[in-house]
Design a protein around this motif. Structure first.
Motif, PDB file in Angstrom:
ATOM      1  N   LEU A  94       0.821  -1.203   0.000  1.00  0.00           N
ATOM      2  CA  LEU A  94       0.000   0.000   0.000  1.00  0.00           C
ATOM      3  C   LEU A  94       0.861   1.262   0.000  1.00  0.00           C
ATOM      4  O   LEU A  94       0.544   2.243  -0.686  1.00  0.00           O
ATOM      5  CB  LEU A  94      -0.926  -0.003   1.218  1.00  0.00           C
ATOM      6  CG  LEU A  94      -2.023  -1.077   1.223  1.00  0.00           C
ATOM      7  CD1 LEU A  94      -2.760  -1.070   2.557  1.00  0.00           C
ATOM      8  CD2 LEU A  94      -2.988  -0.861   0.069  1.00  0.00           C
ATOM      9  N   GLU A 139       2.194   1.773  -3.531  1.00  0.00           N
ATOM     10  CA  GLU A 139       1.144   2.333  -4.392  1.00  0.00           C
ATOM     11  C   GLU A 139       0.958   3.823  -4.117  1.00  0.00           C
ATOM     12  O   GLU A 139       0.846   4.640  -5.036  1.00  0.00           O
ATOM     13  CB  GLU A 139      -0.172   1.595  -4.166  1.00  0.00           C
ATOM     14  CG  GLU A 139      -0.319   0.308  -4.926  1.00  0.00           C
ATOM     15  CD  GLU A 139      -1.746  -0.211  -4.915  1.00  0.00           C
ATOM     16  OE1 GLU A 139      -2.566   0.333  -4.132  1.00  0.00           O
ATOM     17  OE2 GLU A 139      -2.057  -1.148  -5.680  1.00  0.00           O
ATOM     18  N   SER A 189     -10.694   4.060 -11.809  1.00  0.00           N
ATOM     19  CA  SER A 189     -11.035   3.676 -10.448  1.00  0.00           C
ATOM     20  C   SER A 189     -11.646   4.871  -9.727  1.00  0.00           C
ATOM     21  O   SER A 189     -11.119   5.979  -9.794  1.00  0.00           O
ATOM     22  CB  SER A 189      -9.796   3.186  -9.700  1.00  0.00           C
ATOM     23  OG  SER A 189     -10.105   2.889  -8.351  1.00  0.00           O
ATOM     24  N   ASP A 193     -12.237   4.928  -6.352  1.00  0.00           N
ATOM     25  CA  ASP A 193     -11.683   5.069  -5.007  1.00  0.00           C
ATOM     26  C   ASP A 193     -10.197   4.740  -4.923  1.00  0.00           C
ATOM     27  O   ASP A 193      -9.614   4.764  -3.842  1.00  0.00           O
ATOM     28  CB  ASP A 193     -12.448   4.182  -4.027  1.00  0.00           C
ATOM     29  CG  ASP A 193     -12.423   2.702  -4.423  1.00  0.00           C
ATOM     30  OD1 ASP A 193     -11.734   2.360  -5.395  1.00  0.00           O
ATOM     31  OD2 ASP A 193     -13.107   1.904  -3.751  1.00  0.00           O
ATOM     32  N   LYS A 253      -8.981   1.911  -5.293  1.00  0.00           N
ATOM     33  CA  LYS A 253      -8.834   0.544  -4.799  1.00  0.00           C
ATOM     34  C   LYS A 253      -9.394  -0.481  -5.774  1.00  0.00           C
ATOM     35  O   LYS A 253      -8.789  -1.526  -6.003  1.00  0.00           O
ATOM     36  CB  LYS A 253      -9.527   0.394  -3.439  1.00  0.00           C
ATOM     37  CG  LYS A 253      -8.928   1.263  -2.339  1.00  0.00           C
ATOM     38  CD  LYS A 253      -9.675   1.078  -1.031  1.00  0.00           C
ATOM     39  CE  LYS A 253      -9.091   1.961   0.072  1.00  0.00           C
ATOM     40  NZ  LYS A 253      -9.845   1.814   1.343  1.00  0.00           N
ATOM     41  N   LYS A 254     -10.557  -0.183  -6.337  1.00  0.00           N
ATOM     42  CA  LYS A 254     -11.192  -1.117  -7.252  1.00  0.00           C
ATOM     43  C   LYS A 254     -11.303  -0.499  -8.636  1.00  0.00           C
ATOM     44  O   LYS A 254     -11.609   0.679  -8.782  1.00  0.00           O
ATOM     45  CB  LYS A 254     -12.581  -1.527  -6.752  1.00  0.00           C
ATOM     46  CG  LYS A 254     -12.544  -2.485  -5.571  1.00  0.00           C
ATOM     47  CD  LYS A 254     -13.812  -3.315  -5.517  1.00  0.00           C
ATOM     48  CE  LYS A 254     -13.666  -4.452  -4.514  1.00  0.00           C
ATOM     49  NZ  LYS A 254     -14.805  -5.388  -4.578  1.00  0.00           N
ATOM     50  N   GLN A 277      -6.460 -10.283  -8.313  1.00  0.00           N
ATOM     51  CA  GLN A 277      -6.922  -8.904  -8.235  1.00  0.00           C
ATOM     52  C   GLN A 277      -7.899  -8.572  -9.355  1.00  0.00           C
ATOM     53  O   GLN A 277      -8.862  -7.825  -9.151  1.00  0.00           O
ATOM     54  CB  GLN A 277      -5.732  -7.946  -8.266  1.00  0.00           C
ATOM     55  CG  GLN A 277      -4.895  -7.993  -6.983  1.00  0.00           C
ATOM     56  CD  GLN A 277      -3.924  -6.828  -6.891  1.00  0.00           C
ATOM     57  OE1 GLN A 277      -3.116  -6.624  -7.784  1.00  0.00           O
ATOM     58  NE2 GLN A 277      -4.015  -6.071  -5.817  1.00  0.00           N
ATOM     59  N   ASP A 311     -10.867  -7.401  -7.339  1.00  0.00           N
ATOM     60  CA  ASP A 311     -10.702  -5.953  -7.184  1.00  0.00           C
ATOM     61  C   ASP A 311     -11.267  -5.181  -8.366  1.00  0.00           C
ATOM     62  O   ASP A 311     -10.767  -4.126  -8.744  1.00  0.00           O
ATOM     63  CB  ASP A 311      -9.212  -5.615  -6.999  1.00  0.00           C
ATOM     64  CG  ASP A 311      -8.676  -6.127  -5.673  1.00  0.00           C
ATOM     65  OD1 ASP A 311      -9.495  -6.515  -4.816  1.00  0.00           O
ATOM     66  OD2 ASP A 311      -7.452  -6.161  -5.495  1.00  0.00           O
TER      67      ASP A 311
END
Length: 376
Positions: free
Chosen positions: A60, A63, A173, A175, A177-178, A215, A219
């Motif tokens: 994280l 990223e 994306s 957010d 995240k996804k 993922q 994700d």
């Protein structure tokens, strides 16, 4: 267009320090498979398997560091480690006991992506049999039958779905995240090919591929879907086993040509699903008959009827024949699937008939186990 370069990314990653080793991730040499295109960045952090969960904060942080760069539009970082199964005892080798691929006591339960009613796999024992063409047209045909359908390109090394669907640009994306799946011909679709240059090879090791696939499945904002069609990689390696073991597949469709050599490999694909306890919907014979576009004469270039015979021998369903026709090739290369461009044409009707058979099996809850493979 973003001017972000791999050197920019590496400089940012040098600020990310592994607290357990007191060195940055670049100096540690754990950054693998770095790819940068138009501000979209992807890479993997290669860590020891036992460190998988503990290194999630490091992933994280990596990223976040790259996403803070000017020109960075999206960042996808994956860990190469996987959580081991609870039962780590070696499998017994004596006859009558557990075989490789079967669920073990303590192994994690299969869990599907949120909001997806059913996941089906389109697979082949070898490459070059037109599996992706079948997967794309099956997905479009299911959508035409009124099913909300998604298409996942699980072929990391040879992604072809963006070209075959005419997809351009990158997934976004909301957010960070996804990913939001891309849209084409009524489908929701995702592919690693949309995140890299078309000519760029994916020089990734097996664990990196398996993590990336995980993922892409979990994700991505797939919901709501009635069915998610997964275009599996050819063969029976780690990536195929990961999908079969982690995702509760409603069933598998095996694609083969009539050739003996292709049918031998199709049997291997069936055996893999048998070992992983995935129901097999049946076999499709692709490139079954060549129809001359000028005179209409039919020729059996790769033979004919081999898949039907193999299905009968193995006790599984024969799902139909797909012709070898120049229109199917042209529409696939052009990003306009035949089932979308000419849905009432004879070539599209073969795919629609296939979709109707698959829809019937899904509605009936066809959970028959894979056929028994007899080696003669």
């Amino acid at each position: 267009m973003s001017n972000l370069t791999p050197d920019d990314v590496l400089r940012a990653l040098k600020t990310v320090v592994d607290p357990d080793r007191n060195k940055d991730v670049v100096a540690l040499g754990v950054i693998q498979g770095l790819a940068v295109k138009d501000g979209h960045v992807s890479f993997a952090l290669e860590v020891a398997p036992e460190e998988g969960r503990a290194k999630e904060p490091l992933r994280l942080a990596a990223e976040k560091a790259v996403l803070a760069l000017k020109g960075a539009r999206s960042v996808t970082a994956v860990l190469t480690a996987h959580k081991p199964a609870a039962n780590t005892a070696p499998p017994r080798r004596d006859a009558g006991h557990h075989t490789e691929g079967a669920p073990r006591a303590g192994a994690p339960e299969r869990q599907g992506p949120a909001g997806v009613k059913a996941v089906i796999a389109v697979a082949s024992g070898k490459g070059g049999v037109g599996k992706s063409t079948v997967a794309v047209n099956l997905a479009v045909a299911l959508n035409r039958l009124g099913r909300k359908t998604g298409l996942l390109d699980a072929d990391i090394y040879g992604p072809s779905i963006p070209r075959m669907l005419g997809l351009h640009g990158k997934p976004t994306s909301k957010d960070g995240k996804k990913l939001q799946p891309m849209a084409a011909w009524g489908l929701k679709a995702i592919s690693i090919g949309s995140l890299i240059d078309e000519d760029q090879p994916m020089i990734w090791r097996g664990p990196m591929v398996m993590t990336a696939l995980t993922q892409l499945i979990y994700d991505v904002e797939w919901a709501p879907l009635d069915v998610l069609v997964v275009d599996m990689p050819p063969g029976t390696g780690d990536a195929q086993l990961t999908l079969a073991q982690r995702v509760p597949l409603a069933g598998a469709v095996i694609v083969s040509t009539p050739q003996d050599i292709a049918l031998i490999d199709a049997r291997k694909g069936l055996a893999m699903f048998k070992k992983t306890h995935v129901p097999v919907f049946g076999i499709v014979e692709n490139m079954s008959t060549f129809v001359c576009p000028n005179c209409g004469h039919e020729s059996h270039i790769f033979g004919h009827g081999g898949a039907r015979e193999t299905a009968a021998k193995l006790g599984t369903d024969f799902l139909g024949e797909i012709p070898l026709h120049i229109a199917i090739r042209e529409t696939s290369d052009g990003g306009t699937p035949i089932t979308a461009r000419e849905p009432d044409g004879p070539q599209a009707k073969a795919f629609i008939a296939l979709a109707e058979r698959i829809a019937q099996k899904l509605d009936a809850g066809d959970t028959r186990p894979a056929p028994r493979i007899v080696m003669e």
